[in-house]
Motif scaffolding. Structure first.
Motif, PDB file in Angstrom:
ATOM      1  N   ASP A 422      21.152  40.824  36.627  1.00  0.00           N
ATOM      2  CA  ASP A 422      21.274  42.136  37.253  1.00  0.00           C
ATOM      3  C   ASP A 422      22.461  42.157  38.209  1.00  0.00           C
ATOM      4  N   LEU A 423      23.045  43.317  38.331  1.00  0.00           N
ATOM      5  CA  LEU A 423      24.090  43.492  39.332  1.00  0.00           C
ATOM      6  C   LEU A 423      23.491  43.334  40.729  1.00  0.00           C
ATOM      7  N   ALA A 424      24.251  42.725  41.599  1.00  0.00           N
ATOM      8  CA  ALA A 424      23.826  42.526  42.990  1.00  0.00           C
ATOM      9  C   ALA A 424      25.040  42.686  43.881  1.00  0.00           C
ATOM     10  N   PRO A 425      24.816  42.878  45.191  1.00  0.00           N
ATOM     11  CA  PRO A 425      25.966  43.025  46.096  1.00  0.00           C
ATOM     12  C   PRO A 425      26.937  41.857  45.955  1.00  0.00           C
ATOM     13  N   LEU A 426      28.205  42.173  45.896  1.00  0.00           N
ATOM     14  CA  LEU A 426      29.246  41.152  45.730  1.00  0.00           C
ATOM     15  C   LEU A 426      29.100  40.045  46.754  1.00  0.00           C
ATOM     16  N   ALA A 427      28.771  40.406  47.996  1.00  0.00           N
ATOM     17  CA  ALA A 427      28.656  39.413  49.070  1.00  0.00           C
ATOM     18  C   ALA A 427      27.534  38.419  48.812  1.00  0.00           C
ATOM     19  N   ASP A 428      26.553  38.807  47.974  1.00  0.00           N
ATOM     20  CA  ASP A 428      25.392  37.935  47.760  1.00  0.00           C
ATOM     21  C   ASP A 428      25.558  37.015  46.557  1.00  0.00           C
ATOM     22  N   VAL A 429      26.393  37.388  45.591  1.00  0.00           N
ATOM     23  CA  VAL A 429      26.380  36.646  44.322  1.00  0.00           C
ATOM     24  C   VAL A 429      27.712  36.012  43.946  1.00  0.00           C
ATOM     25  N   ALA A 430      28.823  36.435  44.530  1.00  0.00           N
ATOM     26  CA  ALA A 430      30.129  35.945  44.083  1.00  0.00           C
ATOM     27  C   ALA A 430      30.464  34.607  44.736  1.00  0.00           C
ATOM     28  N   SER A 431      30.924  33.657  43.910  1.00  0.00           N
ATOM     29  CA  SER A 431      31.417  32.383  44.441  1.00  0.00           C
ATOM     30  C   SER A 431      32.829  32.573  44.982  1.00  0.00           C
ATOM     31  N   GLY A 432      33.363  31.517  45.593  1.00  0.00           N
ATOM     32  CA  GLY A 432      34.722  31.614  46.118  1.00  0.00           C
ATOM     33  C   GLY A 432      35.740  31.892  45.029  1.00  0.00           C
ATOM     34  N   GLY A 433      35.593  31.198  43.888  1.00  0.00           N
ATOM     35  CA  GLY A 433      36.525  31.413  42.793  1.00  0.00           C
ATOM     36  C   GLY A 433      36.410  32.808  42.211  1.00  0.00           C
ATOM     37  N   GLU A 434      35.177  33.301  42.098  1.00  0.00           N
ATOM     38  CA  GLU A 434      34.984  34.654  41.583  1.00  0.00           C
ATOM     39  C   GLU A 434      35.574  35.694  42.536  1.00  0.00           C
ATOM     40  N   LEU A 435      35.379  35.456  43.827  1.00  0.00           N
ATOM     41  CA  LEU A 435      35.973  36.370  44.821  1.00  0.00           C
ATOM     42  C   LEU A 435      37.488  36.404  44.683  1.00  0.00           C
ATOM     43  N   SER A 436      38.089  35.243  44.483  1.00  0.00           N
ATOM     44  CA  SER A 436      39.546  35.184  44.358  1.00  0.00           C
ATOM     45  C   SER A 436      40.022  35.988  43.154  1.00  0.00           C
ATOM     46  N   ARG A 437      39.283  35.903  42.054  1.00  0.00           N
ATOM     47  CA  ARG A 437      39.711  36.631  40.860  1.00  0.00           C
ATOM     48  C   ARG A 437      39.473  38.138  41.008  1.00  0.00           C
ATOM     49  N   VAL A 438      38.383  38.511  41.673  1.00  0.00           N
ATOM     50  CA  VAL A 438      38.177  39.940  41.953  1.00  0.00           C
ATOM     51  C   VAL A 438      39.292  40.454  42.849  1.00  0.00           C
ATOM     52  N   MET A 439      39.671  39.629  43.825  1.00  0.00           N
ATOM     53  CA  MET A 439      40.752  40.018  44.728  1.00  0.00           C
ATOM     54  C   MET A 439      42.057  40.201  43.961  1.00  0.00           C
ATOM     55  N   LEU A 440      42.335  39.315  43.021  1.00  0.00           N
ATOM     56  CA  LEU A 440      43.554  39.431  42.232  1.00  0.00           C
ATOM     57  C   LEU A 440      43.527  40.702  41.381  1.00  0.00           C
ATOM     58  N   ALA A 441      42.380  41.012  40.822  1.00  0.00           N
ATOM     59  CA  ALA A 441      42.261  42.243  40.033  1.00  0.00           C
ATOM     60  C   ALA A 441      42.512  43.462  40.911  1.00  0.00           C
ATOM     61  N   ILE A 442      41.938  43.458  42.102  1.00  0.00           N
ATOM     62  CA  ILE A 442      42.143  44.580  43.028  1.00  0.00           C
ATOM     63  C   ILE A 442      43.606  44.681  43.426  1.00  0.00           C
ATOM     64  N   SER A 443      44.224  43.535  43.676  1.00  0.00           N
ATOM     65  CA  SER A 443      45.641  43.531  44.040  1.00  0.00           C
ATOM     66  C   SER A 443      46.488  44.115  42.929  1.00  0.00           C
ATOM     67  N   THR A 444      46.098  43.807  41.687  1.00  0.00           N
ATOM     68  CA  THR A 444      46.853  44.326  40.540  1.00  0.00           C
ATOM     69  C   THR A 444      46.697  45.832  40.407  1.00  0.00           C
TER      70      THR A 444
END
Length: 556
Positions: A422-444
């Motif tokens: 299930d989807l959950a708040p990003l702060a609760d489920v994302a690892s450091g690596g996943e956060l970095s990739r989400v950040m890169l997508a947002i930056s793009t």
């Protein structure tokens, strides 16, 4: 009730970002920054990486650029033993610099002209974006997640902010009026008493001086009458008086005046004097006869002066001050009376403005929902390319208990990288690596709106195929941007157009950092070291394979 805007599964990758016009960073000069003594780097477009051993100071370059972006100056950044640090960046024919001295004073310049740090920041932010090591962590903040969604909604945000501010101003005024009701009633009583007291006397500017003269006359009527009677006795009423002597003098000149013009003229002057004295005598008789004491008039003048003096004592010191004070009291009374009236009617105004906030807020929520789906789809398309093929992401709106400064709803980013979860708040489920990739997508999608973009450790917590996917995304971004990346991953370094190595060495007992642009052979060795920690034949072979699968094959 939570409102959702789900990301549809995209059929293919999002198109590359549109080119951003503007100057790119062509040179960076750094003096006396941390372990850097004197450094000059020349840059071209494309994808540039900085690598080096842990602790070599790779992020010093980012710190230098951060100073040009207005980052807080820290004297700890000044190289030990030096009086100041200096960073200068060149964008084509333009130059920006920041100097920080040991006392913490900062001097900013644009093309040699001294400007404020804020002006430097505004200028540099149009040319350069930095995503620091902590930028991905900032995604955990609900406020930052909301800002991602609101970036494309400036008009809706402005309309809501205007309505919300008007409502809050009215609420604050109403609360103030209610809180001060007792004090306002006390003040009204005092001001009304003061206004009535002054109005009852009704002082007139300049009236005291003539009243003082009247008081002096009324208090000395006997003296005035006696003086007039004595003068009359000498002029007309005495056995020998001035009128009699003058009349005799006129008669004695009768004979001579018939023969002598001079005598006749003098006789005429004596007659005129006699007439004047007789006129004065008539007025003196009126003074002597009409100056009987008038106790009532005396009391009236004394009372008036007493009333004016009391006002001067309380509200003076001068009568003009009393009159000015009265005018001020009347103005304050009018204002307080309006407040009393406002307290009775402002309730309705607050309700009306609250309705406006709800109406504009619902429009803002609708705009957010309309923006959320397409934005989430764009982000998911890139996130899936970055080694998370089953990732899902959506923005959710949660109604707030009452309108807030940012809208009627809170916004959170929900995420999952795994199928069936299930989807959950990003702060609760994302690892450091996943956060970095989400950040890169947002930056793009959202953040790379300047000609140059810097990523500091965007590869934190990732490796393997995910690292290759991140590298490909960075290279794709570099088609339309000048991209700088501080990295520890060989997969990312191998896909760069330009490779710089950051090293530390000891010179004369001092630590010095150096930055060198690598040629093909040096780059092969550095990527081998990044892969295996050494430059053995096996490591170099592995590095060569990685480079062959990237942009080119070194000849060495």
């Amino acid at each position: 009730m939570t409102r959702k805007a789900r990301a549809a599964r995209p059929a293919e990758a999002a198109p590359p970002p549109a080119p951003v016009a503007g100057p790119q960073l062509s040179r960076l000069e750094v003096r006396h920054l941390a372990t850097i003594r004197d450094l000059t780097l020349d840059f071209t477009g494309g994808f540039t990486v900085f690598t080096g051993e842990t602790g070599a100071g790779k992020s010093i370059i980012v710190d230098a650029l951060g100073l040009l972006l207005g980052a807080r100056s820290n004297t700890d950044l000044i190289r030990s033993g030096e009086e100041h640090l200096l960073v200068t960046g060149f964008w084509d024919e333009e130059a920006a610099s920041r100097k920080v001295n040991a006392q913490g004073r900062s001097t900013a310049r644009l093309d040699g002209e001294v400007v404020s740090v804020r002006e430097l920041q505004d200028w540099a932010q149009q040319r350069l974006t930095i995503h620091w090591q902590h930028s991905a962590v900032s995604l955990l903040s609900p406020a930052n997640q909301r800002a991602l969604l609101d970036k494309q909604l400036p008009g809706d945000l402005t309309a809501y902010a205007t309505a919300y501010r008007a409502w809050q101003d009215a609420r604050t005024r109403l609360e103030t009026l209610r809180a001060s009701q007792r004090e306002r009633a006390r003040q009204l009583d005092l001001l009304q008493f003061q206004a009535d007291e002054i109005a009852e006397v009704n002082p007139q500017a300049g009236e005291e001086e003539p009243l003082q003269a009247d008081l002096g006359r009324l208090a000395n009527l006997d003296t005035i009458a006696q003086g007039a009677a004595g003068a009359l006795n000498l002029i007309t009423d005495g056995d020998e008086n001035a009128v009699g002597f003058l009349a005799e003098a006129v008669r004695s000149l009768n004979a001579g005046a018939r023969y002598d013009p001079t005598t006749a003229a003098l006789q005429n002057e004596l007659r005129a004097a006699l007439e004047s004295i007789q006129a004065v005598a008539g007025e003196l008789r009126g003074v002597a006869d009409d100056n009987a004491p008038d106790p009532e008039e005396l009391a009236r003048v004394e009372a008036r002066l007493g009333a004016l003096g009391k006002l001067r004592t309380k509200y003076g010191p001068t009568l003009e001050d009393v009159i000015d004070f009265h005018a001020q009291v009347e103005q304050e009374l009018a204002a307080l009376t309006r407040d009393e009236q406002d307290a009775g009617t402002l309730d309705h105004e607050v309700e009306r403005l609250h309705g406006d906030v709800l109406s504009v807020g619902r429009s803002l929520d609708a705009a957010r929902i309309g923006q959320a789906g397409p934005l989430a789809a764009q982000l998911v398309a890139i996130i899936r390319e970055l080694g998370m093929p089953h990732a899902r992401l959506e923005f959710r709106l949660h109604p707030a208990p009452e309108p807030t400064a940012h809208g009627l709803s809170d916004v959170t980013l929900h995420f999952t990288a795994n199928p069936g979860e299930d989807l959950a708040p990003l702060a609760d489920v994302a690892s450091g690596g996943e956060l970095s990739r989400v950040m890169l997508a947002i930056s793009t999608v959202l953040g790379a709106d300047t000609p140059a973009v810097v990523f500091d450790e965007v590869d934190a917590g990732i490796g393997g195929s995910a690292a290759i996917a991140v590298a490909e995304q960075l290279r794709r971004l570099a088609r339309t941007r000048q991209v700088f990346v501080v990295t520890h991953l060989a997969q990312i370094a191998a896909r760069a157009d330009h490779h710089y190595l950051v090293t530390k060495r000891i010179e004369d007992g001092r630590t010095v950092s150096a930055v060198e642009r690598l040629d093909d052979a040096q780059r092969l060795d550095e990527i081998a070291r990044m892969l295996s920690g050494n430059t053995s034949d096996a490591a170099r072979s592995h590095a060569r394979e990685l480079l062959q699968g990237s942009a080119g094959v070194p000849s060495t």
